[in-house]
Design an enzyme around this catalytic site. Structure first.
Site, PDB file in Angstrom:
ATOM      1  N   ARG A  20      42.744 -41.839  56.030  1.00 43.62           N
ATOM      2  CA  ARG A  20      43.546 -40.608  55.892  1.00 43.62           C
ATOM      3  C   ARG A  20      44.555 -40.583  57.029  1.00 43.62           C
ATOM      4  NH1 ARG A  20      41.810 -34.423  54.734  1.00 43.62           N
ATOM      5  NH2 ARG A  20      43.896 -33.777  54.103  1.00 43.62           N
ATOM      6  N   LYS A  60      50.808 -14.370  47.398  1.00 44.50           N
ATOM      7  CA  LYS A  60      49.457 -14.164  46.873  1.00 44.50           C
ATOM      8  C   LYS A  60      49.438 -14.295  45.352  1.00 44.50           C
ATOM      9  CE  LYS A  60      46.885 -11.934  50.412  1.00 44.50           C
ATOM     10  NZ  LYS A  60      45.966 -10.901  50.799  1.00 44.50           N
ATOM     11  N   TYR A 117      42.807 -35.194  64.758  1.00 47.33           N
ATOM     12  CA  TYR A 117      41.542 -35.698  65.325  1.00 47.33           C
ATOM     13  C   TYR A 117      41.797 -36.999  66.111  1.00 47.33           C
ATOM     14  CZ  TYR A 117      39.168 -32.157  62.550  1.00 47.33           C
ATOM     15  OH  TYR A 117      38.757 -30.965  62.028  1.00 47.33           O
ATOM     16  N   GLU A 140      45.154 -34.770  60.799  1.00 51.34           N
ATOM     17  CA  GLU A 140      44.850 -33.376  61.178  1.00 51.34           C
ATOM     18  C   GLU A 140      44.634 -33.197  62.693  1.00 51.34           C
ATOM     19  OE1 GLU A 140      45.201 -33.961  57.682  1.00 51.34           O
ATOM     20  OE2 GLU A 140      44.866 -31.810  57.716  1.00 51.34           O
ATOM     21  N   GLN A 173      38.812 -17.602  52.973  1.00 51.76           N
ATOM     22  CA  GLN A 173      37.921 -16.573  53.526  1.00 51.76           C
ATOM     23  C   GLN A 173      36.446 -16.961  53.558  1.00 51.76           C
ATOM     24  OE1 GLN A 173      38.607 -12.475  52.269  1.00 51.76           O
ATOM     25  NE2 GLN A 173      40.720 -12.976  51.950  1.00 51.76           N
ATOM     26  N   HIS A 200      45.668 -29.571  63.209  1.00 55.45           N
ATOM     27  CA  HIS A 200      45.082 -28.222  63.164  1.00 55.45           C
ATOM     28  C   HIS A 200      45.824 -27.254  64.084  1.00 55.45           C
ATOM     29  CE1 HIS A 200      42.009 -28.947  60.347  1.00 55.45           C
ATOM     30  NE2 HIS A 200      41.239 -29.694  61.105  1.00 55.45           N
ATOM     31  N   MET A 220      35.514 -31.928  53.251  1.00 59.82           N
ATOM     32  CA  MET A 220      35.524 -30.581  53.800  1.00 59.82           C
ATOM     33  C   MET A 220      34.148 -30.297  54.391  1.00 59.82           C
ATOM     34  SD  MET A 220      36.975 -27.315  52.020  1.00 59.82           S
ATOM     35  CE  MET A 220      36.162 -25.843  52.430  1.00 59.82           C
ATOM     36  N   HIS A 221      34.129 -29.813  55.596  1.00 58.86           N
ATOM     37  CA  HIS A 221      32.851 -29.544  56.228  1.00 58.86           C
ATOM     38  C   HIS A 221      32.198 -28.358  55.527  1.00 58.86           C
ATOM     39  CE1 HIS A 221      30.502 -30.940  59.552  1.00 58.86           C
ATOM     40  NE2 HIS A 221      30.146 -29.697  59.822  1.00 58.86           N
TER      41      HIS A 221
END
Ligand code: NAP
Ligand code: SF4
Length: 676
Positions: free
Chosen positions: A216, A423, A168, A166, A341, A254, A27-28
């Site tokens: 991946r 949620k 890329y 994803e 978030q 994405h 994860m970036h």
């Protein structure tokens, strides 16, 4: 108590052993791109290794300049890069973890003018049209991957992960969605997978046998003209033959219009796809997406659906996830609620990532909770997330903390959010804080509406005002009629009619609309089969459709809803970058009528009178729900602190209602508690 023996079992790879089955996925973090951030990156990853995770995969590092996600993105192509990365590998190895560097070439997702791809087709999520790589440039790209892996080995990494999902670059070559070439790098699946396979071979030749190569693979593209499962299996087997050690799962490009990681996606929604691929290869396979708690992880490994489980965001939320699992403290895990978030929404805005429920994430060297040498008596007024964040951290540092809560339960606005469909994860945050309050011996006084005199009388050294907000009332004629309800009343179970106007289209207006769309009998969380049907995901693990897409089927909405705002901008524009589209799509699918530029005139027995484009009209509704923001509750905060004995602080919604959000509330609580 479950022992979690499967997820905690070591994985032997022949030349090396990973201490358990848990992978911290790539994860970036925003710390990879500048050399001066590497000490911070090392501290962030070291804490996760200390917390027991078996294998860490870094954020994506490009093999060359064309592969940058952003201008001057993190690259591995020089000895200078090797020195920076050594900080990271040493820090992780010190705590017994293993670490792979992810090689990510962004292809047409690059937010930069050097972007390249299989074919010159612009992606819907980047303004830059890519150039198609020539045959010569493809060969040079293969060399760049091999060099990046070789340098990663020199930097001390245990291996590399090649990002092939994803959407890329390698995914762009693998799928007809972007690859329209007619040369040896395109055409049928043999041609389309050639680049990925040649990269694996070149890396293996350069790094030798005793180095992990993880690939991946996009097992489910979720875009039109995506690969079928038969094609995915051909690629998986070819990669295995070319020399990969581990096969990781990628789900959805994405740009896919099917959510894959937001909180409304059921837990472990895609694990059957991984399980199906696993049956066709011999190497260990990693499952991913919406796995966040040990029970889910254990079930996946125990049932043989995968050999390892990958979680990325859950390790931002809690670096000690594995150690807590191993020592019977699962109820102490700070669960990732999949809100995006503070992590992905930051990344996509080119900001450093963090975590809504754990503001220390990626700030380990800056936000430090040290034991206090001078324990104080601290009152925290308000048991919402801001108050609980301050109370638990202050108490963990050795202060004596009393938490006053006017209602019968802690949780504040999270008690409202947790009932919104999709949620349900918010329950976990409340559970986490309750356990922390108890563990850190915070004295919790529920049903206690304390006043200033009582606070002063009890002789606290510091008082934290975290009294939160109340819904902003509507001020038009008829607003006091019984059919006008606040969002809080609705989410607490007030009766609502079948034709509803929702006033205010912020996050809560959207949440309330989603809440009202579903019948109260709808099971929560949503069953996987319903979710797949609603979003058009092929329910079969061996799907034959291209990209695993199926026609979506949406139930008729339970209510007719009008969602209204005064602004003339599109509704929901201010929602989170990576989750807002899901909420907008959800309401659109359920025929919610979204109206902007609305002036509210009055409410009568007939409904809500509004004016739009100068024309007055009646919305014939039987209930009006007011979601018009909030007002701070801060009467306890003294205007003048000269005459108070205690030192007062104010945080969260009580401090600023206009930008009420849980991320700021929890962070303010933590930052204050770190200093008290
Ligand atoms: P908000 O985002 O500030 O939205 C309030 C809405 O009320 C706006 O649409 C505003 O639009 C309207 N409004 C404001 N004053 C009004 C008035 N006097 N009369 C009528 N309408 C009025 O607040 P919220 O929806 O209550 O959300 C609170 C916070 O929770 C936000 O910070 C949000 O980030 C967070 N949250 C986020 C999500 C999510 O991202 N999914 C979900 C829930 C909550 P107009 O002025 O144009 O009418
Ligand atoms: Fe998970 Fe939200 Fe934290 Fe991201 S910000 S790691 S999604 S809890």
């Amino acid at each position: 108590m479950t022992s979690y023996s499967n997820v905690l079992k070591p994985l032997h790879l022949g030349f090396t052993t990973i201490r358990n089955r848990v992978v911290m996925g790539s994860m970036h973090s925003g710390l990879e791109d500048r050399f001066y951030h590497y000490p911070k990156l090392a501290a962030y990853l070291a804490e996760r290794a200390k917390g027991g995770v078996g294998l860490i995969i870094t954020g994506g590092i490009s093999p060359n300049r064309q592969g940058w996600l952003l201008p001057m993105g993190g690259t591995m192509n020089s000895w200078g890069d090797v020195l920076n990365h050594r900080l990271v590998t040493h820090a992780v190895h010190k705590h017994g973890g293993k670490i792979l560097m992810q090689i990510l070439h962004s292809g047409r997702y690059g937010y930069q003018p050097f972007a390249v791809s299989a074919s010159p087709i612009k992606s819907p999520i980047s303004p830059f049209k890519p150039r198609a790589l020539s045959d010569k440039q493809i060969l040079a790209t293969i060399d760049d991957y091999a060099r990046a892996a070789y340098l990663a080995k020199k930097a001390g990494y245990d291996g590399v992960e090649i990002m092939g999902s994803e959407g890329y670059l390698l995914n762009q070559f693998l799928s007809r969605h972007v690859n329209q070439r007619e040369d040896r790098w395109g055409g049928d699946i043999q041609g389309r997978m050639r680049l990925a396979v040649e990269i694996v071979k070149a890396i293996r030749a350069k790094v030798g046998e005793k180095f992990i190569i993880c690939f991946r693979l996009s097992m489910l593209d979720l875009v039109h003209d995506g690969n079928t499962m038969d094609e995915v299996l051909i690629v998986a087997q070819a990669l295995e033959k070319a020399g990969i050690t581990l096969l990781n799962t990628g789900i959805g490009w994405h740009e896919a219009r099917v959510p894959t990681i937001v909180t409304s996606v059921p837990r472990a929604a895609f694990v059957d796809v991984t399980a199906y691929v696993k049956q066709h290869v011999k190497i260990p396979v990693i499952a991913s997406n919406r796995i966040n708690m040990p029970d889910t992880a254990e079930e996946i490994i125990a049932s043989g659906k995968a050999d390892m489980v990958q979680m990325a965001r859950p390790f931002l939320a809690d670096p000690y996830w594995v150690n807590k699992t191993a020592t019977g403290r699962v109820n102490e895990i700070n669960t990732c609620i999949a809100c995006n978030q503070a992590c992905l929404d930051h990344t996509f805005k080119n900001q450093r990532a963090s975590c809504l429920v754990n503001p220390r994430a990626c700030h380990e060297t800056e936000l430090v909770y040290v034991k206090t040498k001078k324990p104080k008596r601290i009152a925290v007024v308000g048991g919402g997330v801001a108050g609980m964040s301050a109370a638990t951290i202050a108490a963990s540092r050795g202060h004596h903390v009393t938490l006053f809560e006017a209602s019968h339960e802690v949780g504040g606005q999270f008690n409202l959010a947790k009932v919104v469909p999709g949620k349900e994860e918010f329950h976990e945050t409340i559970r986490y804080f309750k356990v922390q309050l108890e563990k850190n011996a915070v004295e919790v006084r529920l049903n206690t509406r304390i006043n200033r005199e009582q606070i002063e009388r009890e002789g606290f050294d510091d008082v934290v005002i975290a009294t939160g907000v109340v819904p902003r009332p509507l001020k038009i004629d008829g607003a006091d009629l019984p059919q006008v309800l606040s969002y809080a009343e609705v989410l607490r179970g007030a009766e609502v009619g079948h034709r509803v106007a929702v006033i205010g289209a912020g996050g809560i207006g959207f949440d309330v609309s989603e809440f009202l769309l579903k019948p109260p009998s709808q099971p929560q969380p949503q069953p996987l089969a319903d979710w797949q049907r609603e979003w058009g995901v092929d329910p079969h693990a061996n799907y034959i459709s291209e990209g695993g897409l199926a026609p979506a089927e949406v139930d008729l909405p339970y209510r007719q809803i009008f969602l209204l705002q005064r602004k003339t901008t599109p509704l929901g524009i201010g929602l989170g970058k990576t989750s807002g589209w899901v909420h907008r799509a959800q309401l659109k699918k359920h025929h919610v009528r979204m109206m902007r530029g609305v002036q509210y005139k009055s409410i009568t027995q007939e409904g809500l009178w509004v004016e739009v484009d100068g024309i007055e009209q009646l919305l014939r509704v039987d209930t009006i729900v007011v979601c018009a923001g909030q007002e701070s509750v801060k009467e306890l905060m003294p205007q003048d602190t000269e005459h108070t004995l205690a030192k007062y602080h104010i945080i969260g919604g009580a401090k600023l209602a206009g930008e009420l959000d849980a991320k700021r509330a929890i962070r303010e609580g933590a930052e204050l508690a770190a200093k008290l």
